[in-house]
Design a protein around this motif. Structure first.
Motif, mmCIF file in Angstrom:
data_model
loop_
_atom_site.group_PDB
_atom_site.id
_atom_site.type_symbol
_atom_site.label_atom_id
_atom_site.label_comp_id
_atom_site.label_asym_id
_atom_site.label_seq_id
_atom_site.Cartn_x
_atom_site.Cartn_y
_atom_site.Cartn_z
ATOM 1 N N UNK A 614 42.442 37.996 33.036
ATOM 2 C CA UNK A 614 43.223 36.774 33.274
ATOM 3 C C UNK A 614 42.696 35.951 34.447
ATOM 4 N N UNK A 615 41.567 36.362 35.025
ATOM 5 C CA UNK A 615 41.040 35.664 36.200
ATOM 6 C C UNK A 615 39.567 35.336 35.981
ATOM 7 N N UNK A 616 39.134 34.245 36.579
ATOM 8 C CA UNK A 616 37.707 33.930 36.587
ATOM 9 C C UNK A 616 37.168 34.177 37.992
ATOM 10 N N UNK A 617 35.918 33.847 38.218
ATOM 11 C CA UNK A 617 35.311 34.148 39.509
ATOM 12 C C UNK A 617 35.985 33.410 40.667
ATOM 13 N N UNK A 618 36.657 32.314 40.355
ATOM 14 C CA UNK A 618 37.311 31.544 41.417
ATOM 15 C C UNK A 618 38.733 32.041 41.694
ATOM 16 N N UNK A 619 39.404 32.554 40.668
ATOM 17 C CA UNK A 619 40.814 32.940 40.834
ATOM 18 C C UNK A 619 41.017 34.440 41.046
ATOM 19 N N UNK A 621 39.987 36.649 43.355
ATOM 20 C CA UNK A 621 40.379 37.030 44.708
ATOM 21 C C UNK A 621 41.794 36.566 45.059
ATOM 22 N N UNK A 622 42.147 35.288 44.802
ATOM 23 C CA UNK A 622 43.536 34.865 45.075
ATOM 24 C C UNK A 622 44.573 35.651 44.275
ATOM 25 N N UNK A 623 44.264 35.957 42.998
ATOM 26 C CA UNK A 623 45.198 36.734 42.186
ATOM 27 C C UNK A 623 45.404 38.132 42.773
ATOM 28 N N UNK A 624 44.308 38.765 43.168
ATOM 29 C CA UNK A 624 44.397 40.117 43.722
ATOM 30 C C UNK A 624 45.187 40.125 45.026
ATOM 31 N N UNK A 625 44.918 39.155 45.882
ATOM 32 C CA UNK A 625 45.617 39.091 47.164
ATOM 33 C C UNK A 625 47.098 38.786 46.966
ATOM 34 N N UNK A 626 47.395 37.936 45.990
ATOM 35 C CA UNK A 626 48.800 37.626 45.709
ATOM 36 C C UNK A 626 49.522 38.871 45.192
ATOM 37 N N UNK A 644 22.035 44.211 37.184
ATOM 38 C CA UNK A 644 21.971 43.092 38.135
ATOM 39 C C UNK A 644 23.344 42.462 38.345
ATOM 40 N N UNK A 645 24.124 42.346 37.254
ATOM 41 C CA UNK A 645 25.476 41.810 37.388
ATOM 42 C C UNK A 645 26.382 42.791 38.118
ATOM 43 N N UNK A 646 26.188 44.092 37.862
ATOM 44 C CA UNK A 646 26.981 45.123 38.540
ATOM 45 C C UNK A 646 26.808 45.012 40.050
ATOM 46 N N UNK A 647 25.577 44.872 40.509
ATOM 47 C CA UNK A 647 25.314 44.807 41.951
ATOM 48 C C UNK A 647 25.980 43.585 42.584
ATOM 49 N N UNK A 648 25.943 42.462 41.875
ATOM 50 C CA UNK A 648 26.568 41.246 42.407
ATOM 51 C C UNK A 648 28.085 41.405 42.477
#
Length: 662
Positions: A614-619, A621-626, A644-648
């Motif tokens: 339910x979250x994209x790269x922008x949301x 972190x805010x979703x988790x913190x909320x 490579x994606x795993x490391x990022x």
């Protein structure tokens, strides 16, 4: 690029450094005995867990400065602390019982040298720095008789195993002996397939083993149903049969340590059903001992209650009234008295304590028979754990405030008899498995990994996830894994190496049996939330379960599904909010944080959030913190199967966890 120094020179440096490390460990052990001598005078408890936490926290920080990860430092020092505690206990115990001190002891045990009983007895004597004159016996009765007759000073009897459970024959022997339990010891049981040097696994046709290891390795033996099983009186006898045979197709189940005594090598390892396989032994002697009050003690007793309804409950209420913790309760039939049973109890208390003495007097009045089998030092040293915030070297400033939403009178009435509701259980439920703690103020972090994965990267990924602050890994996509059994076993070994719990997502009902056999915890995918047959089956299991909300389900439907599981007996239940479908034409579901607040107000069950869908790269972190701010009890974060994606993602998720643990 400079040429590296010769390999032999590097190895010489490592050898010299290892010698110095051993000398330092020996010096540290001696200093810990000085601590015991001080505690003997001051009458202070052996363990100071607050100091241990402060020590580990400081060492983790210092280790990071030296390039050492927290997992490595904690694992090392937990072993050092355990050794220190047990040595201090042994010292004080010896000082309290000077009449029992000898330079060497005759010890009776089951089997011959190399058996698990022999290994347990040997380690027990080494801890006390005394020589052991060993007396191998063919049966438990022979062990008891050897001690009763004076031919042995101590007898070692296996009493229970974490995989196969209690050993009933030993309980039956204890009914009829005058011996006292004077000690206990627990050893790791590393079942291996042992064969002569040069033998190959593909050659094996016959396996010799004691019935207990056969029971504990049943899953492995089922996978090798072509093996012919030959039962032996002990693991030592099994190893003897192999070494004395000229047949290269025979093998034995035993330990690598025991196999070395018979010049046998391990051709297959980790055979036990459970990754943590331990056996507990009790030590019996002719005379009881005194246990100093600074030492954590156990008291074992047997009792027979009257044949009337509630007789056992009445006896157990006596223990509760005196705040005595019962760590073991076992029942065995009384020979010659049909339908009557003798109860064995382990109590975490010193026999001489006021609570124990008062409880015994009350029990004597309400039981038909009661006898104390012994009081002895408890040798179970629970490892000191650091909180997630301490592991991340962040100050644990405060916990998020709990939701203050209250229920209306009508809501209280409607949920009065429901097991998920707070009216059924006021205290918040906490689910603990290994280092993963969820609920009642504990915040857990789980990594979601989709199968298939590159098996060569299992260990690297497990190490990276542990260092990032995760305590468990959720595996989804079992049906996509080609060699499901072999790959999951290999992955589980990597997770176990770094103390990560294995959670398997059940997306199809057919996956339940496999998941139950291999996981430490189950996650019931949202698509199975309405499958009542599956939920009832899960409710009858004795393992923790995460129930994910279906994307079309209401809060009431999720809680009703939870109720189905709880009513079957399984109370180790965690809810999971992963998002719901809305009618705004969005492809992605929406994370329902309002539902999180409502569920926390209505239920004692812990609840996770999984913003992966339910979250994209922008949301994200805010979703988790909320979610953390709204008192979520844990978080599931998704990782890509591409390296490579795993490391990022790892770098981003690690930083997110640091902010959440702050």
């Amino acid at each position: 690029m400079s040429k590296p120094q010769p390999l032999n020179h590097t190895r010489e440096q490592i050898t010299a450094l290892d010698k110095d490390l051993l000398a330092l460990l020996a010096k540290r052990r001696e200093l810990s005995l000085n601590v015991a001598r001080s505690k003997e005078v001051d009458i202070r408890p052996i363990r100071d867990t607050q100091r241990e936490k402060e020590l580990l926290s400081r060492l983790v920080k210092q280790g990071r400065e030296q390039g050492l990860d927290a997992h490595y430092v904690i694992s090392l020092y937990q072993n050092i602390i355990e050794d220190s505690v047990l040595n201090q206990q042994a010292y004080l115990q010896n000082r309290a019982n000077p009449e029992t001190q000898q330079q060497q002891y005759n010890v009776a045990y089951l089997g011959a040298r190399g058996s698990y009983s022999y290994l347990a007895a040997n380690r027990y004597c080494e801890r006390r720095q005394v020589d052991m004159l060993d007396l191998g016996c063919k049966s438990f009765d022979d062990i008891v008789q050897a001690v009763e007759s004076g031919h042995a000073d101590y007898g070692f009897l296996p009493i229970e195993n974490t995989s196969s459970g209690s050993i009933n024959e030993v309980y039956d022997v204890l009914q009829h002996t005058s011996l006292a339990i004077v000690g206990e010891t627990t050893i790791e049981v590393d079942h291996c397939l042992l064969a002569k040097n040069g033998s190959k696994l593909t050659q094996i046709k016959t396996v010799y083993a004691h019935p207990q290891p056969i029971s504990q390795c049943s899953r492995y033996l089922t996978l090798h149903s072509d093996y012919k099983l030959e039962y032996c009186s002990s693991s030592a006898e099994a190893m003897e049969k192999v070494i004395n045979s000229d047949d290269p197709t025979v093998a034995a189940i035993g330990s690598t340590e025991g196999g070395a005594l018979y010049q046998l090598e391990a051709i297959d390892q980790d055979l036990a059903n459970q990754k943590i396989n331990q056996s507990r032994f009790i030590v019996v002697a002719r005379k009881a001992i005194a246990v100093p009050e600074q030492i954590p003690a156990k008291s074992t007793l047997i009792m027979a209650t009257g044949q009337k309804p509630g007789a056992l409950v009445e006896a157990l209420l006596v223990l509760k009234a005196h705040n005595l913790n019962m760590s073991k309760l076992e029942s065995r039939p009384i020979p010659g008295t049909p339908w009557e049973e003798m109860f064995y109890l382990d109590l975490d208390a010193n026999l001489n304590s006021e609570a124990m003495q008062s409880a015994l007097k009350e029990l004597e009045r309400i039981t038909r028979f009661i006898k104390v089998l012994g009081c002895y030092p408890c040798e179970t040293v629970n490892p000191t754990q650091l909180s997630n915030s301490q592991l991340m070297i962040e100050p644990d400033t405060s916990r998020a405030e709990r939701s203050t939403k209250t229920l209306t009178p009508s809501e209280l009435i409607s949920t009065d008899k429901l097991r998920y509701s707070k009216t059924s259980k006021e205290d918040a439920t906490e689910v603990t498995i290994g280092q993963l703690q969820v609920g009642d103020g504990h915040f857990g972090a789980m990594a979601l990994i989709s199968l298939p994965q590159d098996s060569d990267l299992y260990s690297h990924k497990a190490k990276s996830l542990k260092e990032a602050g995760f305590q468990a890994v959720v595996l989804e996509g079992l049906s996509r894994q080609l060699d499901m059994n072999a790959d999951i076993i290999k992955l589980k070994k990597s997770l176990h190496q770094f103390n990560l719990e294995c959670i398997i997502s059940v997306e199809h009902e057919s996956e339940l049996k496999f998941a139950t056999e291999h996981a430490n915890m189950l996650l019931i995918a949202g698509k199975q939330m309405y499958n009542k047959t599956l939920l009832r089956h899960v409710g009858s299991l004795h393992m923790p379960v995460i129930l994910e909300r279906n994307t079309m389900a209401s809060i009431e439907e999720l809680l009703n599904a939870a109720e189905t599981i709880l009513t079957q007996g399984n109370q180790q239940l965690i809810l999971c909010e992963s998002g719901v479908r809305t009618f705004n034409n969005s492809i992605m579901p929406s994370l329902d944080l309002a539902a999180l607040v409502d569920i926390k107000a209505m239920s004692h069950l812990p609840i996770l959030i999984n913003p992966s869908y339910a979250s994209n790269q922008h949301t994200l972190s805010p979703h988790a913190k909320a979610g953390k701010k709204l008192n979520a009890d844990g978080l599931i974060l998704c990782f890509s199967s591409q390296q490579n994606e795993f490391d990022a993602e790892l770098a981003h998720h690690s930083e997110l966890l640091r902010s959440l643990y702050h």
